[in-house]
Scaffold this motif. Sequence first.
Motif, PDB file in Angstrom:
ATOM      1  N   ASN A  49       4.920   5.515   6.080  1.00 11.98           N
ATOM      2  CA  ASN A  49       4.720   5.860   4.086  1.00 11.98           C
ATOM      3  C   ASN A  49       6.438   5.062   3.414  1.00 11.98           C
ATOM      4  O   ASN A  49       6.944   4.758   4.599  1.00 11.98           O
TER       5      ASN A  49
ATOM      6  N   GLN B 160       0.733  -0.994   0.010  1.00 12.53           N
ATOM      7  CA  GLN B 160      -0.089  -0.140   0.313  1.00 12.53           C
ATOM      8  C   GLN B 160       1.163   0.971  -0.350  1.00 12.53           C
ATOM      9  O   GLN B 160       0.476   2.310  -0.810  1.00 12.53           O
ATOM     10  N   ASN B 161       2.141   1.275   0.297  1.00 12.55           N
ATOM     11  CA  ASN B 161       2.767   2.633   1.246  1.00 12.55           C
ATOM     12  C   ASN B 161       3.940   2.290  -0.289  1.00 12.55           C
ATOM     13  O   ASN B 161       4.373   3.764   0.046  1.00 12.55           O
TER      14      ASN B 161
ATOM     15  N   LYS C 278      -6.458   3.219   1.947  1.00 10.29           N
ATOM     16  CA  LYS C 278      -5.857   3.517   3.094  1.00 10.29           C
ATOM     17  C   LYS C 278      -5.981   5.336   3.484  1.00 10.29           C
ATOM     18  O   LYS C 278      -6.601   4.541   5.239  1.00 10.29           O
TER      19      LYS C 278
ATOM     20  N   MET D  95      -4.636   4.121  -2.408  1.00 12.36           N
ATOM     21  CA  MET D  95      -4.943   6.328  -1.473  1.00 12.36           C
ATOM     22  C   MET D  95      -6.318   5.946  -0.424  1.00 12.36           C
ATOM     23  O   MET D  95      -6.250   6.362  -0.304  1.00 12.36           O
TER      24      MET D  95
END
Length: 404
Positions: free
Chosen positions: A366, A155-156, A309, A306
């Motif tokens: 992140n 995800q990051n 998240k 994003m």
Amino acid sequence: MPKNSHGWAPAETPINNMGENLEGARADADAHVWASADEDLGEVSLVMTDSGEIKTVMVRKPSSSQACIIDWINFTVLEDTFFKTARQTLVTDDQIIEEASRQFEKIFGFGITGKRDRGMYFYRESWVLGDGMGFVCFGGQRSTMLVNLSGQGCQNAVGGWEKRLFDFLTTVAVRPSISRIDLAHDDIDGRYLSVDWAYDQYEQGGYTHKAGGRPPNIERVGNWTRPTGKGRTLTIGLRSSSKYLRVYEKGRKEGDKSSPWCRCEVEFKNTNTVIPFDVLLNPTDFFAAAYPCFAHFVHVDTPKRMAVKAKTAQITVDACIEVTKHQFGKYIRVFRELWGDKEALDLICNETEDYWPKRMKPLTSNATSGPVPVHKQAPARVPSFLQFITAVPSFGLNGENGFV
């Protein structure tokens, strides 16, 4: 690409678990066979690895949508990979780890940030990748390195990491192999996906490719009779199989008892299956072919990372506020009346540097957060020739060490 009678085409030019082309080692290049009843992969191609092991190749179904994201990946490479990128033979494990960190930062946006106090996955030692984005394991497994990029890492990672990893594995890495990959589809608003829908598909044979075939194993986790808001899960297949499906109420799992958010997640492993590197570039093609009922998702785009998240952060913060209010709200209100806002907060706030709760820590993570990567902490430590000479005991010289 030619399709078979069921509308799916096998992956072309399969890669074996050692990262080598198997085009010339197929048992039968045009043969298509059914997988076993307990692990129904649909109509697949068989390949023979260089060790003589027979494996199936992941099936793909071409799709124009972006119906899934990669939510987890494990891959291995030979340590010689980093001799190749460093353009020299690396002497120590620390040097190999530093070079690996340098390469992973180019791919993901974060490198290796620290050593753990124990190994993982049967490897002798392990390191943290980024700000808790996964792990790197090394030592004791035939000079291989295993890299685990978790859901948080996927995800990051900096956008485009899938293509950069594909290029690394196919053009740079020595004997690369993907050992596990998870593909996930989210319906944040619960418009068409639910655990109840997933269960109905089982009743209708939606997870069985062959008409009249034996249905896969199914389990329901959570309170299905009288839902409590903690979330329900449906699993299809066996956890040890090459393909395993989880459909669960993700929003409720994160803490929102009324959330309609549902996730459908397929875990592929190379237990009996070759996972082609092309899955990094075209994950939806392989996701759509996993089960017949997944035709439901082919024309639906899953939310971007994003958006997922942001939704997770919103649910987590709201849940933490609710927990704090329920457990400590009365105390905080009294403290506020006794001393005022600032003094009350000063009294009850945690003073340690690592004050972020484990549940909320991922909200701040992140690609650039976390410790400095090891390859930027210090230059590579290459022993000089003189250091090597002085470190080697001089057995038998001048009568030393008991020799005359």
